[in-house]
Enzyme design. Sequence first.
Site, short mmCIF file in Angstrom:
data_model
loop_
_atom_site.label_atom_id
_atom_site.label_comp_id
_atom_site.label_asym_id
_atom_site.label_seq_id
_atom_site.Cartn_x
_atom_site.Cartn_y
_atom_site.Cartn_z
N LYS A 204 0.84 -1.20 0.00
CA LYS A 204 0.00 0.00 0.00
C LYS A 204 0.88 1.25 0.00
CE LYS A 204 -3.56 2.28 2.73
NZ LYS A 204 -4.54 2.18 3.80
N GLU A 210 10.57 -4.77 4.50
CA GLU A 210 10.63 -6.18 4.09
C GLU A 210 10.30 -6.33 2.61
OE1 GLU A 210 9.07 -5.01 6.74
OE2 GLU A 210 9.03 -6.45 8.41
N GLY A 265 -5.00 -1.99 5.03
CA GLY A 265 -4.20 -3.14 4.59
C GLY A 265 -4.91 -4.47 4.80
N ARG A 266 -5.40 -4.71 6.03
CA ARG A 266 -6.00 -6.02 6.33
C ARG A 266 -7.42 -6.15 5.77
NH1 ARG A 266 -4.85 -2.92 10.39
NH2 ARG A 266 -6.40 -2.14 11.86
N GLU A 351 -5.02 -7.06 15.08
CA GLU A 351 -4.51 -5.75 14.67
C GLU A 351 -5.64 -4.72 14.76
OE1 GLU A 351 -1.16 -5.94 11.75
OE2 GLU A 351 -2.46 -4.60 10.64
N HIS A 382 -5.51 -33.70 18.05
CA HIS A 382 -4.42 -34.55 18.53
C HIS A 382 -3.27 -33.72 19.06
CE1 HIS A 382 -6.26 -38.22 16.89
NE2 HIS A 382 -6.82 -37.33 16.08
N LYS A 510 8.05 -0.92 12.57
CA LYS A 510 8.73 -0.45 11.35
C LYS A 510 9.84 0.55 11.72
CE LYS A 510 4.83 -1.26 8.17
NZ LYS A 510 3.99 -0.80 7.07
#
Length: 544
Positions: A204, A210, A265-266, A351, A382, A510
Site C-alpha cells: 500500500k 521487508e 491493509g487487512r 490488529e 491430537h 517499522k
Amino acid sequence: MTSLTQSSAWLALKAHQPAIAKQVVCDLFKQDAHRFERFSLIFGDMLVDFSKQPITGETISLLLALARQQGMENRITQLFHGARINNTEDRPALHTALRSKEPVMLEGEDVTLKINAVLEHMAIFTDKIRNGDHTGYSGKPITDIVNIGIGGSDLGPCMVTEALKPYGSSRLKPHFVSNIDGTQLYETLQLLDPATTLFIIASKTFTTQETLANAHSARSWFLAQGGREQDIARHFVAVSTNRAAVEKFGIDPGNMFEFWDWVGGRYSLWSAIGLPIALTIGMNHFRALLDGANAMDRHFHNTPLEKNIPVMLGLIAIWQINFLGITSHAILPYDQYLHRFPAYLQQLEMESNGKRIDRDGKAIDYATGTVVWGEPGTNGQHAFYQLLHQGTASISADFIAPCQSQHPIGNHHQLLLANCFAQTQALMCGKNEREVRLELETGNLPIKWQEKLIPHKIHPGNHPVTTILFRKLDPAMLGMLIALYEHKVFVQSVIWNINPFDQWGVELGKQLAGKILPELAHDQPAASHDSSTNGLINFYKQYR
Ligand code: G6Q
C-alpha cells in the site's frame, strides 16, 4: 471508570453474569426444545449456530440493549457511507465499496467508477496472463506468480488462493514471499524459471522495508538469471497507492494496479491487492468472491440487529471477553483448504481490536481483542484440544465446516464432520463424575484404580462454542465468510468505542528495526542500549 463500564447496559450485563455462570449449558437444551432454532441464524447457504454459548434469551436482550446504547445502527451506516471513522488517520474505511453493486459517494465522487476501472485493468491483465498472450521474455507463457508483500498485502491473498485452490488454474502457480528472512525468497526462487515468472510487488505504502528488500533481491535474481533491464516491464508489476515510489523502484506506472488510502491493509484483498487471487482463480471467480462479500455487506447493513449475523457474533464475543473472562479465541476450520484462515483472522482481529485507548484518546478499563489462533481439525484434536477440554485457561472457539467436500473420498467427509460435531458437543457438555463412574464401571479396572482415575477423566464443559456450517467452500461462500468476520470485528469495536482501522503498534515495529540496522553494519560493539539489547547485538556480531 469509563462511561462504558458505568453505563446502564453494561451494568445490567454485569448483574446478569452470575446467574449464567451457574448454568450448565447442556441443561439449557433440556429445558428448551427450541434452543437451537432460537439461537441460530441462517443466511443463504450458511448456518451460524450459537446455541452452545452460555447465553439465555435475557443475555441476548441485554447485549442488544448494549449495542443500541453504543449507537450500533448509526455506526454501521457511517461505515457504509464513507464517514471518516478511522479518526486517528482521518479517513474512511470503505472496503465495502470495493464489492458494492451500487454507487458509493465519497466527497461528491462515486468511487465505484474508479474501483470498476481497476477491476477492468485487472481483468484485461489476468486474461492476457492466463491465456498466454502476455508471455515472458523468451516467448513462453507465465507459469508462476510471486506475490511480494507482507501483512495485509500478503495474508488475505495467500489465505484465499489456498482456500480456493480447487478453482485455480493448473498452469499458474502462486507463491507468496513476505518474510525479510532471505530463506523464504531463496526457497521460492529455487523452484522458478525467470523466463516464466511474474512478480507482483504488493505494498500500500511502497515503503515497507521487508517488501522493498525482497523486491530488490527478486529483481537482482531476475537480472542475474538471464532477464535483461528491458524485460523487467514484462515480469514485474506493482499494486500500491504510491505511484511515485513505484516509479522510483523502476516499475512502469502502466504496470501499476492502484488502490486508495481508504482501503485498510487487512481489508484490502478485495482491491488490486487481490491480483494474485484473480490470476490464480480467474476474474469470474474473483468477482464471485466480491459478490459473496457484498451479500454479507447487504445483510449487515439492512438486517435488524437481532437477526444480524455479524452483530450477533460480535455481541457474543463481547459477552465472552468482557463478562466471562475469555482471553483467547480458537478458530478451528474443519476444511484443509482453510488452513491459513486462522492466521488471516489473527491479523484481522488482533490488529484491529488490539487497542487500549478509546476513540476519544482516553485509556479504557475493559478488555478488548483476544489472542486469536487455530489449526484445522482434526489435526488440532491430537495436539492442543486437551487444553481446551481440561486446562485452566478460558478459551472460546469457532468451528467452521463445509457440508460438501471438494474431494469426496470414501467416507472421509463424514468422519471429519463427525469429529467436528462431537467436539462442539464435548466442549459444551463435558463429562461429569456420574458419567465417568458409569464408564469406568463397565471396564475391568480394579476399584482402587477407578477411584484414582475419576478426577482425571472429568471434563468441566461449558466452553463457549459457535459453529458455522455452509454448503461448500466456493468463491462466493468464502467472500461471505470473510466479510462476516470483518463486520464482527467492527461490531466489537463499536461496543468498545475503539478505532479498529489504525495500527500504531505495527508502525512502531517499522521504526525500531530501522534504528538498529545501521549498528549491525559495522563491527564495533554496541553500548548505547540496555545491557540485554547490547548483549544480543554483540553476540550476533561475534558469531555472524
Ligand atoms: C494492515 C497493516 C499491515 C500492512 C503491512 C504492509 O492492516 O497495516 O499489516 O498491511 O505492514 O504494509 P504495506 O502494504 O504498506 O507494505
